[in-house]
Write a protein that holds these residues in place. Sequence first.
Motif, short mmCIF file in Angstrom:
data_model
loop_
_atom_site.label_atom_id
_atom_site.label_comp_id
_atom_site.label_asym_id
_atom_site.label_seq_id
_atom_site.Cartn_x
_atom_site.Cartn_y
_atom_site.Cartn_z
N UNK A 29 53.82 66.16 24.60
CA UNK A 29 53.89 67.07 25.73
C UNK A 29 53.93 68.51 25.24
N UNK A 30 52.81 69.19 25.33
CA UNK A 30 52.70 70.60 24.97
C UNK A 30 53.42 70.91 23.66
N UNK A 72 49.39 74.00 17.92
CA UNK A 72 49.52 75.05 18.95
C UNK A 72 49.30 74.49 20.33
N UNK A 73 50.24 73.73 20.80
CA UNK A 73 50.15 73.27 22.18
C UNK A 73 49.21 72.08 22.35
N UNK A 74 49.68 70.87 21.99
CA UNK A 74 48.86 69.67 22.15
C UNK A 74 49.53 68.75 23.15
N UNK A 75 48.74 68.21 24.08
CA UNK A 75 49.26 67.21 25.01
C UNK A 75 48.31 66.04 25.05
N UNK A 107 59.94 69.56 16.82
CA UNK A 107 59.04 70.41 17.59
C UNK A 107 59.63 71.81 17.75
N UNK A 110 57.99 72.12 23.26
CA UNK A 110 57.44 70.86 23.74
C UNK A 110 58.19 69.68 23.17
N UNK A 252 43.54 70.63 20.44
CA UNK A 252 42.61 69.54 20.69
C UNK A 252 41.30 70.15 21.18
N UNK B 1 54.99 74.26 30.73
CA UNK B 1 53.95 73.23 30.78
C UNK B 1 52.57 73.86 30.87
N UNK B 2 51.79 73.69 29.86
CA UNK B 2 50.46 74.31 29.92
C UNK B 2 49.43 73.27 29.53
N UNK B 3 49.38 72.21 30.32
CA UNK B 3 48.46 71.14 29.98
C UNK B 3 47.01 71.54 30.17
N UNK B 6 45.10 72.92 27.24
CA UNK B 6 44.99 72.14 26.01
C UNK B 6 44.23 70.83 26.23
N UNK B 15 44.43 63.54 31.02
CA UNK B 15 45.87 63.40 31.05
C UNK B 15 46.27 62.88 32.42
N UNK B 20 54.56 65.28 32.17
CA UNK B 20 54.57 64.27 31.12
C UNK B 20 55.99 63.84 30.81
N UNK B 31 62.62 60.53 23.07
CA UNK B 31 62.18 61.58 22.15
C UNK B 31 62.13 61.03 20.73
N UNK B 33 62.67 62.37 18.05
CA UNK B 33 63.79 62.78 17.22
C UNK B 33 65.07 62.54 18.00
#
Lengths: 268, 312
Positions: A29-30, A72-75, A107, A110, A252, B1-3, B6, B15, B20, B31, B33
């Motif tokens: 998520x981002x 750099x910002x992958x979803x 991370x 995100x 991506x 959130x900047x889907x 990307x 997506x 998400x 998560x 981690x």
Amino acid sequence: MAELTKVAPMTETPQDANAANRAPTVIVDDLHIVYRVYGAATEREKGNAASAFMRILKRQGRPQMREVHAIKGISFVAYHGDAIGIVGRNGSGKSTLLRAIAGLLPPHEGAVYTDGQPSLLGVNAALMSDLTGQRNVILGCYAMGMTPAQVKSKYDEIVKFSGVGDFIELPMRTYSSGMGARLRFAIASAKSHDVLLIDEALATGDRQFKKKSQERIKQMRKEAGTVFLVAHNLDVIEETCNRVIWLDSGKILMDGDPKAVLEAYNKA
Amino acid sequence: MSQSDTAVAGGSTPLPEGSLAQLAEHHGLKRAIARPAIGPYLHQLWERRHFIRTYATSRNISKYSDSMLGQLWQVLTPLLNAAIYFVMFGIILGTQGDVDNFAAFLITGMFVFTYTQRSVMGGSRAIASNLSLIRALHFPRAALPLAYTLQEFQQLIVSMAVLMVIIPITGETPTFYWLLVPVALALQTLFNMGAGLAMARVGATLRDVSQLLPFIMRTWLYASGVFFSIPSRLKQAHAPEWVSWILEFNPATVFIDLMRGLLITSYRVPKPGYGPPPDMTRIWLFALFWAVFALVVGFWYFWRAEERYGRG
């Protein structure tokens, strides 16, 4: 899925519905990854004791430290039964992404959500190089949480699959890189993983082993695991994966059907 | 959130709509981690008991496999150390007058201290030298420092067998107190496990420790009265009360005194001219305290950073 449709009731395309029926295993998520690299000393900062002492007196951090913004910002969302190939030039963030999914890199922004604990199989992941192959097999199985009875029943299969033959009685440091990779893959794939991350680990194997490992990956997909595969050898990806993600400088560029993505990647 | 910027740029895998994070929550994804709670963690650790045992045994086997004398070094190393200190401190510098059976006194101290020392040193390397294993497979990381302590324990069994032969040679007669030796060792092992776990976390995060540890260890060795009797030395130096308190509360001193009290009759029994004998009840209580305290605190401290091992 009631909750989800509440969030997005407007756009329910057939493909979305299809995806929604499958359970996701990895959700990225981002994601932003920034990591610090030590030891990138420049010409000016000679690494002697006097300069190190001055640095501590001036309360500066280690000067050799650099920050690298690798992702750099992958979803994206990966589902049960997916085998996802990741392609991209050197330094495009492929290995970093895998390590982030494995939970080895925190991370910066995100999040990564996973189902179960992903296992990362890297090219240099020597297990215990001073110990014999036999010991490595047994220890690897125990570390994955098997019982002695399970180890006993799997042992022969692992050794046979790895194809290292009599070398199994020698310390792993005497193995060629290909043999080491084969044994590691054989050990790691003896247990069904929810998420298996393979970082170039199959690159050093020979033709016959590549075939065997592809079979194994297909079988793992059937057992509803998710496999991520980083490889520079595009045939391997085309033959094993049902989805390819193309990374370029941490973003991506394309994500979808192997044929379409690889075609575009080859043209670029 | 900047889907939107990307996601899909020419590909065909869209997506899912919506957040998400909510999707992850809906499917029970966690998560990547995250640290398991202490209960499940202990359970996972118990499932890895075979790993811990096999790892310790394998390391002990491979450790001396390059040398000609092989496993003999397990016995030779502590013996040689004891011999050197016996000549230096017993004969040349003359601490010998402090205690009755100096050879037994010194060798017992040496063996007991070496066990703790090696567990701590091993613990500090347990994470740092197994990074590839940690990165490749998922298992509770505490298995590694525990395996290092177990490895030292296996080595100690050999040393103790040697000790049981040497002590009678120096003139001691076995007593019923010898039956308590395994109890004393068990307490020391619990302490070593805790200390090893704590050092594993320190060693994993602070690489400078491997440079510093030999000096710390040598200081600890000199402060633990391995080759001199702490009470009689302090009396000669006219040291204040609190110094002797600190030195006697020192865990290494506690475990050494405990073992000496069990094995050496003259150490336990009051004798004219040697001052009061050590208070064995107090030493047992100190040993019990250190065993529980180190294990609980060490384990908790190690577990707190579980998700951070192997990163970077």
